[in-house]
Write an enzyme that holds these catalytic residues in place. Structure first.
Site, PDB file in Angstrom:
ATOM      1  N   HIS A 100       0.838  -1.192   0.000  1.00  0.00           N
ATOM      2  CA  HIS A 100       0.000   0.000   0.000  1.00  0.00           C
ATOM      3  C   HIS A 100       0.876   1.246   0.000  1.00  0.00           C
ATOM      4  O   HIS A 100       2.005   1.223   0.470  1.00  0.00           O
ATOM      5  CB  HIS A 100      -0.978   0.019   1.183  1.00  0.00           C
ATOM      6  CG  HIS A 100      -0.341  -0.068   2.531  1.00  0.00           C
ATOM      7  ND1 HIS A 100       0.215  -1.220   3.041  1.00  0.00           N
ATOM      8  CD2 HIS A 100      -0.171   0.880   3.491  1.00  0.00           C
ATOM      9  CE1 HIS A 100       0.694  -0.998   4.250  1.00  0.00           C
ATOM     10  NE2 HIS A 100       0.482   0.275   4.544  1.00  0.00           N
ATOM     11  N   HIS A 102       0.969   5.320   1.004  1.00  0.00           N
ATOM     12  CA  HIS A 102       0.376   6.404   1.781  1.00  0.00           C
ATOM     13  C   HIS A 102       0.521   7.702   0.994  1.00  0.00           C
ATOM     14  O   HIS A 102       1.612   8.021   0.515  1.00  0.00           O
ATOM     15  CB  HIS A 102       1.116   6.605   3.109  1.00  0.00           C
ATOM     16  CG  HIS A 102       1.027   5.449   4.043  1.00  0.00           C
ATOM     17  ND1 HIS A 102       0.111   5.413   5.066  1.00  0.00           N
ATOM     18  CD2 HIS A 102       1.732   4.288   4.115  1.00  0.00           C
ATOM     19  CE1 HIS A 102       0.253   4.278   5.737  1.00  0.00           C
ATOM     20  NE2 HIS A 102       1.236   3.583   5.178  1.00  0.00           N
TER      21      HIS A 102
END
Length: 139
Positions: A100, A102
């Site tokens: 992932h 950010h």
């Protein structure tokens, strides 16, 4: 998808999230523990523990969405800038073992002591309102 991965549980609909967008195998959602208002996560809907497991074309597809999301976040929260972060492995502080990215909006006054701002627990209502503003600023 991994049965023990919280992000896989979110992707499969077993756990809730405040979604901004889902397209082309990429889910964008609000971080429940934001560093600043508007902090969002981008992730592939297919489970990869680290970036090194992803095919290069999938990495490119994931990262190509960052400018669109960042631009919408900046407009939605009137940020002065933004950080992009992506951790791989425990030593790099990867808390959830699912790739992932950010996108953290930054403000001129968010770190007067020069330190990274602290995470907060966001309310569902707050992140839902911000998510809608981000969606409204998406092309």
């Amino acid at each position: 998808m991994s049965k023990t991965c919280i992000f896989c549980s979110i992707i499969s609909g077993q756990e809730p999230c405040v979604q901004i967008r889902c397209e082309n195998g990429i889910l964008v959602l609000m971080d429940k523990y934001p560093i600043n208002p508007g902090h969002a996560l981008l992730m592939p809907t297919k489970h990869y523990e680290t970036l090194l497991e992803m095919p290069p074309t999938e990495v490119g597809k994931l990262y190509s969405m960052v400018p669109r999301i960042a631009r919408a976040i900046i407009s939605a929260v009137n940020a002065d800038g933004f950080n992009v972060g992506q951790n791989n492995g425990l030593a790099a502080n990867q808390i959830v073992p699912h790739v992932h990215i950010h996108v953290v909006p930054r403000f001129n006054d968010d770190s007067p002591d020069g330190k990274w701002p602290s995470r907060k627990v966001a309310t569902y209502e707050d992140i839902t309102k911000i998510a809608q503003k981000i969606k409204d600023n998406m092309p």
